[in-house]
Design a protein around this motif. Structure first.
Motif: not given
Length: 230
Positions: A78-93
């Protein structure tokens, strides 16, 4: 919107010894993904985020948005489609790969040199980067500062003994004028970042379902808080 001075009484959230001593290992989190025990994932996205999205974004464009313990949250797109830059962190590949596959996004992957064994997955468009590593190792990597943080249950998922460290990391990632949206289940956020942030309760929702009876509980209330710079 509730003012911080009228925020819910802390006594509403009694800490039980069971809760205080709860420890879930990283391997157990990975196993949840492998076994498909991801009832926390919301395929349609978080309804309270949708409802309060304008309050969260405040009409600003090209924001950097951080998703702690992101899983395969559809809100990242949702955020990426609005033109924002998204960064996430997750332990599960597995969770990260499922996100890109289910959202029909092509991506690349590369090792994170500062964290042995860790990887970062980047969308071909360049505006989604998901780090596969222990969140507490993230400070070793310079991922920059963020305008917005969407914390949907991450604070609560972190083992109680690690929550102070968690909030310190989250606040270290914020830019001046940040907005931090926190969704929790009957948990008091004032115990952690309250001294450095203004905290407003945007909404409380009864999310109890029939299936929750098997957990031995008779109510679950989800609360959405907006944290802003003091």
């Amino acid at each position: 919107m509730d003012d911080t001075s009228t925020l819910i009484d802390v006594k509403e959230y009694p800490d039980t010894e069971v809760q205080k001593n709860r420890v879930l290992t990283l391997e157990e989190w990975r196993e949840k993904w492998v076994d498909g025990k991801i009832g926390f994932h919301q395929e349609q996205g978080h309804q309270l985020l949708k409802k309060h999205l304008d309050t969260f974004l405040k009409g600003e464009n090209v924001l950097r948005v951080f998703f702690p313990l992101c899983g395969k949250a559809v809100e990242m797109k949702w955020f990426a489609d609005r033109g924002h830059c998204v960064v996430g962190v997750e332990i599960s590949e597995l969770g990260i790969r499922e996100f890109f596959t289910e959202q029909n996004l092509s991506y690349s992957e590369e090792p994170i040199m500062e964290i042995p064994g860790a990887k970062v997955f980047k969308s071909s468009s360049g505006n989604i980067s998901l780090y596969c590593c222990n969140l507490f190792d993230l400070p070793r990597v310079n991922i920059g500062k963020f305008d917005r943080i969407w914390d949907r249950g991450a604070l609560v998922a972190v083992n109680p003994g690690d929550r102070k460290c968690y909030t310190d990391i989250m606040l270290s990632l914020t830019r001046k004028g940040f907005r931090y949206l926190l969704a929790v289940l009957s948990y008091d956020p004032t115990k952690h970042p309250g001294s450095t942030c203004n905290i407003h309760c945007l909404e409380k929702v009864d999310v109890f379902e029939e299936r929750h009876k098997s957990w031995g509980i008779d109510y679950i209330v989800e609360k959405l808080y907006l944290l802003t710079e003091k």
